[in-house]
Design an enzyme around this catalytic site. Sequence first.
Site, short mmCIF file in Angstrom:
data_model
loop_
_atom_site.label_atom_id
_atom_site.label_comp_id
_atom_site.label_asym_id
_atom_site.label_seq_id
_atom_site.Cartn_x
_atom_site.Cartn_y
_atom_site.Cartn_z
N ARG A 51 0.80 -1.23 0.00
CA ARG A 51 0.00 0.00 0.00
C ARG A 51 0.84 1.28 0.00
NH1 ARG A 51 -2.74 -3.98 1.51
NH2 ARG A 51 -0.78 -4.51 2.50
N THR A 52 1.79 1.34 0.89
CA THR A 52 2.49 2.62 1.06
C THR A 52 3.24 2.99 -0.21
OG1 THR A 52 2.69 2.08 3.38
CG2 THR A 52 4.01 3.92 2.60
N LYS A 80 26.19 -4.11 -1.31
CA LYS A 80 27.66 -4.08 -1.50
C LYS A 80 28.35 -3.38 -0.35
CE LYS A 80 26.79 -3.16 -6.36
NZ LYS A 80 26.93 -2.05 -7.31
N ARG A 101 11.35 3.75 3.57
CA ARG A 101 10.94 2.76 4.59
C ARG A 101 12.17 1.95 4.95
NH1 ARG A 101 5.76 -1.14 4.48
NH2 ARG A 101 4.85 0.84 5.11
N HIS A 129 4.85 5.81 11.54
CA HIS A 129 4.41 5.70 10.14
C HIS A 129 3.46 6.88 9.89
CE1 HIS A 129 3.34 4.14 6.32
NE2 HIS A 129 3.01 2.90 6.64
N1 CP Z 1 -0.23 0.07 5.81
C1 CP Z 1 0.98 -0.26 5.29
O1 CP Z 1 2.01 0.30 5.66
O2 CP Z 1 0.92 -1.23 4.34
P1 CP Z 1 2.16 -1.74 3.48
O3 CP Z 1 3.11 -2.41 4.43
O4 CP Z 1 1.57 -2.68 2.46
O5 CP Z 1 2.80 -0.54 2.86
#
Ligand code: CP
Length: 301
Positions: A51-52, A80, A101, A129
């Site tokens: 999603r993100t 590396k 991320r 998040h």
């Molecule tokens: N909600 C969320 O962070 O989903 P993903 O891990 O799929 O990005």
Amino acid sequence: MKNKSLISINDFTKEEILRVLDLAGEFEQNPVQSILEGKVVATLFFEPSTRTRLSFESAVNRLGGKIIGFSDSASSSSTKGESLKDTIKTVSNYSDLIVIRHPIEGSARYAGEVAAVPVINAGDGANQHPTQTLLDLYSIRKTQQTLENLNLFIVGDLKYGRTVHSLLMAMAHFNATYHFISPKELRIPQEYKLFLDQHGLKYHEYTDFKDIISDADIIYVTRVQKERFSDPIEYEKTKNAYILKNSMLQGTKGNLRILHPLPRVNEISVDVDDNEKAYYFTQALNGVYTRQAIISLILGL
Ligand code: CP
């Protein structure tokens, strides 16, 4: 907000949060525009995501910008031995904005300190998040017509769930009452309870899920975060602690909506999906509009 990084939800004031939500509403009405023409956004995902990453990429594509990046750190030069600092300094040369991320808490803050362009935290370990929180707030306001004075029930892995930590902090602006439901091993960490105490906010902790949700405005269900456990036996003990079933929603408030940041494993039974109170897939859609708003405000467009 121009050129400001978004690392923690606390980097945005209440007024800035509301500005994001208002602008997200405008993007929901008109999601295809060309305001990002000539802009490049880098998505650096050192951890898996559906999603993100894809909603960020969808948001940029629908606004006419370009995306570069990687979805698997194994395909980057970090394998590396390149340091995060060198990666970020390099990608700063190629992009106007970096979305990262990373499994290590604090890595996004560090990236923000060394980058020459703004950085958005798309999840750093069990910490924060913030863009998920903004889309959660958008979803809560849209379904409740307010963010103020709500009864928020948060269920599941409250220890490692980064979406829980940033949502809890954001809802402090709106006088929420918090109901935390978790196995004792996955309780909300002390630092967050201290935060709520300092803000004079009410919270309750439970280990049992049944018979307590009749007052809920929002039930925010989370997955047990398998990837954060150092002991697989501990994960096995807690992974199916709570399963929300459709029958459990009888007698709940008409305005109740079920949210989940997703991915779901077993914690919401599929028989909930057709209930009008299930909102998690629309919540994921709201991620596109909210991220369009965040990107355009940070790029000053
Ligand atoms: N909600 C969320 O962070 O989903 P993903 O891990 O799929 O990005």
